[in-house]
Motif scaffolding. Structure first.
Motif, mmCIF file in Angstrom:
data_model
loop_
_atom_site.group_PDB
_atom_site.id
_atom_site.type_symbol
_atom_site.label_atom_id
_atom_site.label_comp_id
_atom_site.label_asym_id
_atom_site.label_seq_id
_atom_site.Cartn_x
_atom_site.Cartn_y
_atom_site.Cartn_z
ATOM 1 N N ASN A 283 47.722 20.606 37.681
ATOM 2 C CA ASN A 283 47.478 19.813 36.616
ATOM 3 C C ASN A 283 46.462 18.685 37.643
ATOM 4 O OD1 ASN A 283 48.824 17.269 35.178
ATOM 5 N ND2 ASN A 283 49.940 17.553 35.648
ATOM 6 N N GLN B 224 42.407 18.036 32.939
ATOM 7 C CA GLN B 224 43.731 17.445 31.958
ATOM 8 C C GLN B 224 41.833 16.594 31.238
ATOM 9 O OE1 GLN B 224 45.094 14.432 33.733
ATOM 10 N NE2 GLN B 224 46.132 14.763 35.520
ATOM 11 N N PRO C 9 45.003 18.006 23.278
ATOM 12 C CA PRO C 9 45.893 17.305 24.061
ATOM 13 C C PRO C 9 46.877 17.905 23.722
ATOM 14 C CG PRO C 9 44.363 16.340 22.009
ATOM 15 C CD PRO C 9 43.573 17.763 22.501
ATOM 16 N N LYS D 91 48.215 20.377 27.516
ATOM 17 C CA LYS D 91 48.514 19.962 28.662
ATOM 18 C C LYS D 91 49.994 19.723 28.877
ATOM 19 C CE LYS D 91 50.231 15.574 25.944
ATOM 20 N NZ LYS D 91 50.078 13.949 25.488
ATOM 21 N N LEU E 81 49.118 22.282 32.075
ATOM 22 C CA LEU E 81 48.807 22.323 33.266
ATOM 23 C C LEU E 81 50.322 21.906 34.470
ATOM 24 C CD1 LEU E 81 46.210 19.873 32.638
ATOM 25 C CD2 LEU E 81 46.060 22.257 33.893
ATOM 26 N N GLN F 263 40.559 15.979 25.605
ATOM 27 C CA GLN F 263 41.396 14.868 25.442
ATOM 28 C C GLN F 263 39.916 13.709 26.470
ATOM 29 O OE1 GLN F 263 45.570 14.759 26.594
ATOM 30 N NE2 GLN F 263 44.779 15.846 28.453
#
Length: 679
Positions: free
Chosen positions: A501, A506, A511, A514, A517, A576
């Motif tokens: 993470n 990221q 999206p 996520k 992570l 993202q």
């Protein structure tokens, strides 16, 4: 209110252990391995074993069996475990992580990994079969392949380990050679497994349930995931590559394993090689003339290789049956990156197959391949040496391709014979094992960008590989401009080994992904797919080799609506993006790449040949709950007295209730009002 009250009572009795990892049951065509508890969990009095002499109390002297053993990580070895397995006085085991890692090494894997599923057999190089010539993993104890009848948990949190030890010291330490007095500190482990015996048995039961039951209860699932692959020059992923078109396959594995479920850091056994592979792919894509090269290059990342080559055997199976864009006839040569982070004196060893090299045409191509690799290392801090003509290939995906066809190929490793990796397939194959070190006091962002010595060394290997591939594909220009980026390697090592993470990961994923992570990366293949590693390799590869295209979100998510998208050649992903420096929002964008996923499920399950000896048959048992807790337990005598007193009170209450009920008209009659007049 009632449930809250119940929970508070439970919290006063039990201390849950929240940071644990269980040993679970895995099965293949003939065996079951791993651990399990009884259906209601297993309980025992805790005894801390920090040195071998402490075992005597558990195995013979202790008056309160069965025991739950809190075992120091330095004693977690085959000899001690078989002693504990051979007694009925042990009900379970909690293992504390050894810190630092055991200096003598620790590998619960096999001495001959994937034995019987590679190319060497009685029919092909029998002198090399079963690691007769070279024992690749001499430290392998085979502990992961034992079957234990009690639960075994790893304690991941040192604070929880200390809580257990404190409870033990307060209540369980033997006094003057005699047993401690009640109440005693006990532990309960829940890890009941539904599958038993073998994959054949559990898959048959699951199949029968699915056929005849409205609510089938599946007891095991095949280990499966997806392979990640992409090509230097785009190809039609739903069509077929022309027979005359030659493709060079570059391969590596992306999965690892250890004794405990989903604890598979795999720093040397997997991450070092696939990070190097990704860096080489990026370096090659930056070369100006790659789209006009005579041969195409396919970058392939196999899943499930730890478990008898699940990913590579499936790709070969699909190629043979025209279920993949490439056929085996298209494969010009094969370059595989194996364990590459622990090089001695910067030497990288080139392993080839001595059996296929007896064929003259293969021998010529292999020699050419080795010469190109040697020449590509000129000026780099990497020395390439041939392991020896009389030595077989180490465990590698290339072996599955050789089973189907004589392909010229080489496997690159940091070891000439036995593995340099002393922690192969273990929880100690961590960043420290490949010497990834950071200065103290760095922020997460600074750590992400910090270029370690390991990153520099792996970038050098990636540079050599990329330059060799360029020449092998027919590139005529100088290769000095082809250079892997140590900064990219640093970011990948941090993301795949330290913290998934992070800001870079990221920014390059979709999206809706996520949630994958997590903090500490693990690289176990598992049964729910794709796993985090697969997704991240897919998006890192797309980021490093793809192109940012000027499409709106709707156009990116539906590229077939855009005439110029060439949907059959490319994959599109709306990612993202990085955080906008002036706000908390992100700046998303569309990435076009040639990165694809292909199924990594063993052909044995496609063919319903659950007892196959040709393909992997590994399955993982299902379970209802995995948890651990400690509490104080009273003596048997006190428990019996409490039970007897309770029964006596119950009987007395029933008798009293009966008599009160029988005389209720007398006991509870309403007296007549003397002033009342009857008419």
């Amino acid at each position: 209110a009632g449930s809250c009250q119940g929970n508070s009572v439970e919290r006063k009795i039990y201390i849950p252990l929240n940071k644990t990892a269980p040993c679970v049951r895995l099965l293949n065509a003939t065996h079951q391995i791993g651990c399990q508890s009884s259906i209601s969990g297993d309980t025992g009095v805790i005894h801390v074993v920090e040195k071998e002499e402490d075992l005597k109390w558990v195995l013979a002297d202790g008056p309160h069996p069965p025991y739950m053993v809190l075992l120091d990580g330095s004693l977690f070895n085959r000899r001690v475990m078989l002693q504990l397995k051979g007694t009925s006085r042990v009900s379970g085991l909690a293992v504390a992580v050894a810190n630092p890692s055991p200096p003598q090494g620790f590998s619960p894997g096999l001495k001959c990994p994937n034995d019987g599923f590679g190319v060497y057999s009685q029919d092909y190089g029998p002198q090399f079969a079963h690691c007769n010539e070279t024992v690749w993993n001499p430290l392998g104890s085979g502990l992961s392949y034992e079957d234990f009848h009690f639960p075994i948990f790893l304690l991941e949190d040192a604070n929880e380990t200390q809580v257990i030890k404190q409870c033990y010291q307060d209540h369980n330490i033997p006094r003057d050679g005699s047993g401690p007095e009640y109440p005693l500190c006990a532990m309960q482990l829940f890890s009941h497994m539904h599958a038993v015996t073998s994959t054949v048995t559990c898959m048959r039961r699951s199949s029968l349930q699915s056929t005849f039951s409205i609510n089938p209860e599946v007891v095991c699932d095949p280990l499966l995931d997806y392979n990640v692959w992409s090509t230097l020059q785009p190809i039609n992923s739903s069509g077929k590559v022309a027979p005359e078109k030659e493709v060079i396959i570059v391969a590596t594995r992306i999965d690892s394993h250890s004794f405990f479920w989903n604890i598979a850091p795999g720093a040397e056994s997997a991450v070092s090689s696939f990070v190097t592979h990704l860096a080489a792919a990026e370096a090659l894509h930056k070369a100006p003339d790659v789209q006009s090269l005579q041969r195409n290059i396919m970058f392939t990342f196999f899943q499930g290789e730890t478990f008898d080559y699940i990913g590579s055997s499936r790709m070969v199976y699909d190629m043979e049956r025209d279920k993949f864009p490439l056929r085996l006839d298209n494969v010009h040569s094969f370059v595989e990156l194996n364990q590459v982070a622990l090089r001695n004196d910067s030497v990288l060893w080139m392993h080839t197959d001595p059996v296929s090299r007896m064929n003259d045409s293969v021998e010529v191509q292999v020699k050419n391949l080795l010469d190109i690799l040697r020449n590509s290392s000129t000026g780099a801090n990497v020395t390439l040496q041939e392991a020896g003509f009389s030595q077989p290939l180490p465990p590698s995906s290339f072996q599955r391709f050789l089973r189907a066809r004589h392909i010229p190929g080489v496997v690159l490793t940091d070891h000439k014979t036995a593995f340099q990796n002393r922690y192969y397939q273990s929880m100690y194959d961590t960043p420290e094992n490949i010497r990834v070190q950071y200065p103290e006091g760095l922020s997460p962002e600074e750590t992400l960008e910090y270029v370690t010595d390991t990153a520099k060394a792996l970038a050098e290997v990636a540079t050599v590989v990329a330059r060799a591939l360029y020449q092998l594909a027919g590139g005529a220009n100088t290769t000095s401009a082809i250079q892997a980026d140590p900064k990219t390697v640093s970011r990948m090592l941090y993301g795949f080994l330290i913290k998934m993470n992070n800001s870079w990961f990221q920014s390059i994923i979709k999206p809706d992904l996520k949630g994958i992570l997590g903090d500490v990366p693990q690289h176990y293949v598992a049964v729910s797919s794709p796993v985090n590693t697969t997704y991240l390799v897919q998006y890192v590869l797309a980021n490093l080799t793809g192109t940012v295209v000027n499409l709106t979100k709707d156009e990116c998510l539906n590229p077939e609506r855009t005439p110029s998208s060439e949907r059959e050649l490319y994959e599109y992903a709306w990612v993202q993006g990085a955080l906008d420096p002036n706000s908390t929002s992100r700046v998303p964008y569309c990435v076009r790449s040639t990165v694809h996923l292909s199924k990594a499920l063993s052909p044995a399950f496609e063919l319903r040949q659950w007892g196959s000896t040709e393909y992997s048959t590994w399955t993982e048992s299902r379970w209802k709950e995995i948890r651990a807790r400690i509490f104080l337990v009273a003596s048997k005598e006190l428990e019996i007295i409490t039970l007897v007193v309770g029964v006596v009170i119950l009987i007395f209450s029933l008798v009293a209730t009966y008599f009160i009920n029988a005389k209720a008209d007398v006991l509870f009659s309403v007296p007549r009002d003397p002033g009342a007049v009857a008419y």
